[in-house]
Design a protein around this motif. Structure first.
Motif, short mmCIF file in Angstrom:
data_model
loop_
_atom_site.label_atom_id
_atom_site.label_comp_id
_atom_site.label_asym_id
_atom_site.label_seq_id
_atom_site.Cartn_x
_atom_site.Cartn_y
_atom_site.Cartn_z
N ILE A 293 0.83 -1.20 0.00
CA ILE A 293 0.00 0.00 0.00
C ILE A 293 0.87 1.25 0.00
O ILE A 293 0.56 2.24 -0.67
CB ILE A 293 -0.95 0.00 1.21
CG1 ILE A 293 -1.90 -1.19 1.14
CG2 ILE A 293 -1.75 1.30 1.26
CD1 ILE A 293 -2.82 -1.17 -0.06
N GLN A 294 1.97 1.23 0.74
CA GLN A 294 2.84 2.40 0.80
C GLN A 294 3.47 2.69 -0.56
O GLN A 294 3.55 3.84 -1.00
CB GLN A 294 3.94 2.19 1.85
CG GLN A 294 4.84 3.41 2.05
CD GLN A 294 4.07 4.64 2.46
OE1 GLN A 294 3.26 4.59 3.38
NE2 GLN A 294 4.28 5.75 1.77
N LYS A 297 0.85 4.19 -2.75
CA LYS A 297 0.63 5.60 -2.43
C LYS A 297 1.71 6.48 -3.05
O LYS A 297 1.41 7.55 -3.61
CB LYS A 297 0.60 5.80 -0.91
CG LYS A 297 -0.67 5.30 -0.26
CD LYS A 297 -0.80 5.80 1.17
CE LYS A 297 0.21 5.20 2.08
NZ LYS A 297 -0.05 5.52 3.50
N MET A 345 -7.11 0.32 3.14
CA MET A 345 -7.14 1.39 2.15
C MET A 345 -8.25 2.39 2.43
O MET A 345 -8.07 3.61 2.29
CB MET A 345 -7.32 0.79 0.74
CG MET A 345 -6.22 -0.17 0.34
SD MET A 345 -6.60 -1.10 -1.18
CE MET A 345 -6.28 0.15 -2.42
N ASP A 348 -7.33 4.92 5.12
CA ASP A 348 -6.03 5.59 4.95
C ASP A 348 -6.25 6.87 4.16
O ASP A 348 -6.35 6.86 2.93
CB ASP A 348 -5.07 4.65 4.22
CG ASP A 348 -3.64 5.19 4.17
OD1 ASP A 348 -3.48 6.43 4.28
OD2 ASP A 348 -2.71 4.39 3.99
N PHE A 351 -3.83 7.63 1.28
CA PHE A 351 -4.11 6.89 0.04
C PHE A 351 -5.29 7.51 -0.71
O PHE A 351 -5.21 7.78 -1.92
CB PHE A 351 -4.40 5.43 0.37
CG PHE A 351 -5.00 4.65 -0.77
CD1 PHE A 351 -4.21 4.18 -1.81
CD2 PHE A 351 -6.37 4.39 -0.82
CE1 PHE A 351 -4.77 3.49 -2.87
CE2 PHE A 351 -6.93 3.69 -1.87
CZ PHE A 351 -6.12 3.24 -2.90
N ARG A 354 -5.03 10.72 -2.84
CA ARG A 354 -4.34 10.66 -4.14
C ARG A 354 -5.29 10.33 -5.29
O ARG A 354 -4.86 10.23 -6.44
CB ARG A 354 -3.21 9.63 -4.06
CG ARG A 354 -2.00 10.12 -3.26
CD ARG A 354 -1.25 8.97 -2.61
NE ARG A 354 0.05 9.38 -2.10
CZ ARG A 354 0.25 10.01 -0.95
NH1 ARG A 354 -0.78 10.32 -0.18
NH2 ARG A 354 1.47 10.33 -0.56
#
Length: 681
Positions: A293-294, A297, A345, A348, A351, A354
């Protein structure tokens, strides 16, 4: 538009296609008709139809369709028949096949060689004129009709005698630019929709724009789009069938190596191979790697990511599609519009921030047979290559001559709006010819799509994202136009007007420390001073808080109205969380007000919400997060807000536009709160 007007427009569009895009269009219902019997990519079918079944003469079309069927039956290579075809080539000396070829340069032999996808052979020598004439052979491969011969004496055995692409080998953008000038905007929109397989006469203008905006990730680099809505609205079709340059990842399971970079093989993953990577069924997205996930992102923010010592650049857009299984109104009341995402997700905010465009899929009707066109549209592969060429230019500054953006858009908001404007301009006005009114319409659309993201971030992340009042300013007149999102207007939880006696709304934290709106409903009947509490389950703190409200009534009822006589009545209090399923322990003051209200049969003030709580002795408690609490009140539709006088000094921390929403009513004690809630002077 009447049926006669629709037919006239269709004829006009066909006439212009015949004049300005000869060989670039096809009747769309023919594709499905043939595809049912041949598992061939849509873009291959439509290229063949464009060659053999082009034009408007029905007899010529039927003859062309038979030619296409015959060509596919005789020459298309099915993977399970590869050995049979290779045998035919050997026994007959030569044979014509339809397969996907990828050409690469063999530097050891100093020659070009081809790899056949379905036939399963590679290392086949290729005359250098073919990659020179058709560069797409070197960039991901191209479907072609190939005459292959077999040489028993040669080490290579297989040789290419002739190669004819059955995909568009190149696009002359001048054809698009000049051809677009001959169409009105409405005609061009209809043509785009028919090219997607949709019948525009079945949709209103709003839905047409939403359907076309699905194409933005195919024309705009690094564009991040979310579409959530009901099943059966074609959310994933565009990314699976419309372009050979996009890929649909089904099932949700993926890895960093597959999506971004394989450290073992030193190869860039899907984001480097495709223009668009779409994830089907967002609820199932799951990275096997903890840092997945990072990395996503980082990539969604900058178009690059770091693996090892390398900084990798790519241009693929990220698309997330999935289903919403309940009405939008319910989802807005109980959660947020990102709720279908997996928790890692969907909660977050970094995330979600974006995402450039949240397309409201619930506004697109479920597909029915009438929605699929039998009219003429661009050949899919031709349109796909046009869109790929359009990725090389940008119209992100298209509105700067006429408009500036409002003060509440931050840098990420601005980037998102500019990308959406650029994408829509490229789709609707690829020749760059548009008016101020055209730009205003596109800009309004772009602001709405981004504001939908920001509105949900505000629900999830609180006051960090409170700037959602998006607008644009006319540079000439200085008039500021504000842009909202349609679904927000129907999402207020506190109704306008007067509620029933005993109904009270209060804002408090649930057991997970999430702010929410709670509704108390009370009833009264003859009895001996008992209180029945419902809606709280086994939550002890909530039960004790409601009991505290009842004790205040028993002690202080004479200050309000002696007729309440709580010892001669039984009361029922029910509490419900209008934003979720859990309850709150901050119910003492609200319970006291609700019991007093039902006791005197007098409703509270219109659209009133109670903020704050009291101690056992009836003293007001401090309100710690006033700004977030008032934001929840605003979103819930409150007009009157009852809050402790101790918060006056904190009001300067709350945005002025939030404070200005309400009539603020301050209380100094529990009894004072009851008087003011009931409108007693």
């Amino acid at each position: 538009m009447t049926s006669e007007e629709q037919q006239t427009r269709q004829k006009t569009i066909l006439t212009k296609l015949e004049e300005f895009f000869q060989g670039r269009y096809v009747r769309k219902d023919l594709t499905q008709r043939i595809k049912e019997g041949a598992n061939v990519p849509t873009y291959v079918l439509e290229f063949l139809l464009g060659q053999y079944a082009n034009g408007s003469d029905s007899e010529a079309i039927e003859h062309g369709v038979e030619n296409v069927k015959r060509t596919l039956a005789n020459n298309y290579v099915r993977p399970d028949e590869a050995e049979k075809i290779k045998s035919k080539i050997r026994e007959n000396g030569s044979y014509t096949v339809i397969d996907k070829l990828t050409v690469y340069l063999n530097t050891a032999e100093d020659r070009y060689e081809a790899s056949f996808s379905n036939l399963g052979i590679d290392g086949v020598p290729v005359d250098e004129r073919y990659p020179q004439d058709y560069e797409r052979l070197l960039i991901g491969g191209i479907w072609s009709i190939v005459r292959l011969s077999y040489d028993h004496e040669s080490e290579d055995h297989f040789h290419i005698e002739d190669l004819t692409p059955v995909q568009v080998p190149f696009v002359d953008m001048k054809e698009i630019y000049s051809g677009r000038s001959e169409f009105t905007t409405d005609e061009w929109i209809d043509l785009l929709l028919r090219s997607m397989g949709m019948e525009p006469d079945e949709f209103d203008d709003r839905v047409k724009w939403l359907l076309i905006s699905r194409l933005i990730p195919l024309v705009e680099n690094n564009y991040n789009l979310v579409e959530l809505g009901p099943r059966g609205t074609g959310k994933s079709h565009v990314y699976k069938e419309l372009s050979p340059n996009s890929i649909l990842v089904s099932g949700g399971q993926t890895t960093v190596a597959n999506l971004f970079y394989n450290m073992t093989r030193h190869e860039v993953g899907l984001v480097g191979m495709w223009d668009t990577v779409a994830f089907d069924e967002v609820a199932g997205i799951n990275f096997k790697d903890q840092d997945g996930i990072q990395i996503m992102k980082d990539y969604m923010a900058s178009g690059s990511f770091a693996r090892g010592r390398a900084e990798i650049q790519a241009s693929a857009g990220m698309v997330f599609v999935g289903n919403i299984n309940q009405s939008v109104d319910v989802l807005l009341r109980t959660s947020n519009l990102f709720e279908p995402f997996p928790e890692v997700m969907g909660t977050d905010t970094a995330f979600l921030d974006r995402i450039h465009n949240y397309l409201p899929g619930w506004e697109i009707p479920k597909y029915k047979p009438a929605f699929f066109t039998s009219g003429f549209g661009f050949i899919t592969d031709y349109l796909a290559e046009v869109m790929r060429e359009l990725r090389k230019i940008s119209y992100g500054d298209a509105f700067d001559e006429y408009f500036s953006l409002g003060s509440q858009l931050n840098q990420r908001d601005t980037i998102a709006v500019r990308k959406t404007v650029s994408g829509m301009i490229k789709l609707l006005y690829p020749n760059g010819e548009f008016s101020k009114e055209d730009v205003a319409q596109v800009l309004t659309f772009a602001l709405e799509m981004r504001r939908r993201v920001k509105e949900q971030l505000k629900k999830i992340g609180g006051m960090e994202f409170y700037d959602v009042n998006f607008s644009y300013i006319d540079r000439e007149t200085q008039i500021e136009t504000y842009v909202g999102v349609p679904e927000q207007s129907s999402a207020t939880l506190i109704p306008m007007g007067t509620e029933k006696p005993g109904f009270v709304y209060v804002i408090g934290h649930d057991s997970d420390e999430r702010l929410g709106l709670f509704k108390l409903e009370s009833q009264v009947m003859s009895g001996n001073g008992k209180l029945e509490k419902t809606g709280i389950g086994n939550q002890r703190e909530a039960r004790e808080s409601m009991d505290a409200g009842m004790r205040l009534l028993l002690t202080n009822f004479r200050k309000i109205d002696q007729r309440i006589a709580p010892k001669r009545h039984n009361f029922v209090l029910n509490v419900s969380n209008l934003n979720g399923t859990d309850t709150t322990s901050h119910l003492a003051l609200a319970s006291y007000i609700a019991l007093a209200s039902i006791g005197v049969s007098r409703p509270t003030l219109d659209s009133l919400v109670v903020i704050g709580d009291i101690t056992i002795s009836g003293e007001p408690r401090m309100v710690d997060d006033l700004a977030d609490t008032l934001q929840v009140a605003k979103e819930s539709g409150a007009k009157n807000v009852l809050l402790p006088i101790s918060v006056v000094e904190k009001l300067s921390e709350v945005p002025s536009e939030v404070v200005a929403t309400f009539n603020l009513i301050f209380y100094s004690s529990a009894d004072d709160a009851v008087y003011k809630a009931l409108g007693v002077n």
